[in-house]
Design a protein around this motif. Sequence first.
Motif, PDB file in Angstrom:
ATOM      1  N   LEU A 170      -0.113 -21.338  -5.439  1.00  0.00           N
ATOM      2  CA  LEU A 170       0.397 -21.709  -4.124  1.00  0.00           C
ATOM      3  C   LEU A 170      -0.606 -21.254  -3.080  1.00  0.00           C
ATOM      4  O   LEU A 170      -1.005 -20.074  -3.056  1.00  0.00           O
ATOM      5  CB  LEU A 170       1.762 -21.083  -3.853  1.00  0.00           C
ATOM      6  CG  LEU A 170       2.980 -21.869  -4.385  1.00  0.00           C
ATOM      7  CD1 LEU A 170       3.000 -21.838  -5.904  1.00  0.00           C
ATOM      8  CD2 LEU A 170       4.278 -21.311  -3.837  1.00  0.00           C
ATOM      9  N   THR A 171      -1.019 -22.176  -2.217  1.00  0.00           N
ATOM     10  CA  THR A 171      -1.975 -21.871  -1.152  1.00  0.00           C
ATOM     11  C   THR A 171      -1.242 -21.918   0.174  1.00  0.00           C
ATOM     12  O   THR A 171      -0.639 -22.940   0.522  1.00  0.00           O
ATOM     13  CB  THR A 171      -3.142 -22.866  -1.155  1.00  0.00           C
ATOM     14  OG1 THR A 171      -3.784 -22.811  -2.438  1.00  0.00           O
ATOM     15  CG2 THR A 171      -4.143 -22.513  -0.069  1.00  0.00           C
ATOM     16  N   ILE A 172      -1.285 -20.806   0.928  1.00  0.00           N
ATOM     17  CA  ILE A 172      -0.584 -20.679   2.202  1.00  0.00           C
ATOM     18  C   ILE A 172      -1.617 -20.562   3.310  1.00  0.00           C
ATOM     19  O   ILE A 172      -2.551 -19.753   3.220  1.00  0.00           O
ATOM     20  CB  ILE A 172       0.345 -19.440   2.205  1.00  0.00           C
ATOM     21  CG1 ILE A 172       1.303 -19.492   1.012  1.00  0.00           C
ATOM     22  CG2 ILE A 172       1.126 -19.346   3.510  1.00  0.00           C
ATOM     23  CD1 ILE A 172       0.901 -18.647  -0.155  1.00  0.00           C
ATOM     24  N   THR A 173      -1.489 -21.382   4.336  1.00  0.00           N
ATOM     25  CA  THR A 173      -2.370 -21.309   5.504  1.00  0.00           C
ATOM     26  C   THR A 173      -1.523 -21.086   6.742  1.00  0.00           C
ATOM     27  O   THR A 173      -0.349 -21.482   6.805  1.00  0.00           O
ATOM     28  CB  THR A 173      -3.188 -22.597   5.665  1.00  0.00           C
ATOM     29  OG1 THR A 173      -2.294 -23.717   5.729  1.00  0.00           O
ATOM     30  CG2 THR A 173      -4.149 -22.782   4.509  1.00  0.00           C
ATOM     31  N   GLY A 174      -2.128 -20.430   7.749  1.00  0.00           N
ATOM     32  CA  GLY A 174      -1.376 -20.102   8.952  1.00  0.00           C
ATOM     33  C   GLY A 174      -2.257 -19.872  10.152  1.00  0.00           C
ATOM     34  O   GLY A 174      -3.432 -20.287  10.169  1.00  0.00           O
ATOM     35  N   PRO A 175      -1.737 -19.175  11.154  1.00  0.00           N
ATOM     36  CA  PRO A 175      -2.459 -19.010  12.417  1.00  0.00           C
ATOM     37  C   PRO A 175      -3.698 -18.131  12.267  1.00  0.00           C
ATOM     38  O   PRO A 175      -3.816 -17.330  11.333  1.00  0.00           O
ATOM     39  CB  PRO A 175      -1.411 -18.349  13.322  1.00  0.00           C
ATOM     40  CG  PRO A 175      -0.493 -17.643  12.379  1.00  0.00           C
ATOM     41  CD  PRO A 175      -0.428 -18.503  11.157  1.00  0.00           C
TER      42      PRO A 175
END
Length: 412
Positions: free
Chosen positions: A311-316
């Motif tokens: 799972l790849t999570i991207t954010g601010p």
Amino acid sequence: MSLPPRICISSSAWLIGLALAVPLSSQAQIVLRPDSPLSIPTFTCSNAAVPLTNGALSDPSQVLNTTAASISDRANQQRWAYAYDPVAPGSHTIPQATAGATEEIPTSFTLAGNSPPASLSGLPAVAWQHFSGREVFAYSSGTLVSPQLGTPQSLTSVGFYTANPNGAAATNQTRFLRYQFYLAPEADAATYQLNLTGVSADDAVVGYYINDAMNATGATLGGGATADQQWKTGLNSLTLAVFDTNPSATRLVVGGASSSACALQTLAVTVAVQAPTITTAQTQTFNGVATSTAPGGGTPSPLPVGTPLTLTITGPNGFSASQNTAVTGSAGEYSLTLPAGLEPGSYEVIATLSAQRLVESSTGRFVVEAVVVVPPPQASTPQAVPSLGLWGLISMGSLLAMVGGRRLRRQA
């Protein structure tokens, strides 16, 4: 911010090794090789021009053979293993790689006669020992001090010469040799076939097994009408029963292998976000399923327990992190929970099959809000009673006198 170390759960189907029993204390000198020094290969359909699974081979002949590269490099011989009795492993002496040194390994398990069972589950409990490639050391009068590892027999086969170097080997015995491989999820297990080429034995191959079941079609394995005549997604075992009339040698030669064209599965993985909005003090959980569908559609089948997912999570502020998990449920389901402490902002998550990065889910989204801390109410401070002062006392006295006079007049 940083996340904790990656969570790596290996597939009990994609990550299962060889189960070896611990030898009895009286045989503590026996050397067990719990894992082959070479990795277990992954095979896919021969018509997979670009294998979807990382590192999968559409041509199994590169690794499915018994050929040594040289006297020192025993190559794919080390991917083969033989059965032995874990309760009474016996003692089998072979040379080590260092000239003049020897090691003791378990003596191979034998079954009297040349009629192996229809299922390996009918055998007594056996364990498996990998070959080092040095077991056929005595051809052409080789000895433990001067092993003959360059003979044609030693360079092309796995087995034993003599069948038991310590003597007393029985005649007319069957031994079992095994090779393991993974079948990639994109290959339809029901239609996948392996064809062994250049097979010979000293003295004869008397049985081919797909996992535990005897294969009736000989060296063309898989693609049968029933599940026990088919390979399966994940880990598989190819086992050959080799019959030996005399105890001098038991050897197996496999020159190579080929695979036929097979149906390529459509793989899929989903992801769902448990909470669309959380605070910085809350965790976030993702879940979904991993499946494969046969060509032409139909009901998707779950990928095996243990299938790795990423799972790849991207954010601010450029935040990006990958977390590993795996299928844990029989329906292909998985779950992963992120710890609390994500910075405020909007986030996206995509799930992929770790070995098939081209297979990815749709994008899941969630928002992290800052925790609003309400300050506690201030404690009230008691106020002092104001002083009346001199004129205040005179005025209060006059007021009391007036009130008292009115009460007296009323009473009169």
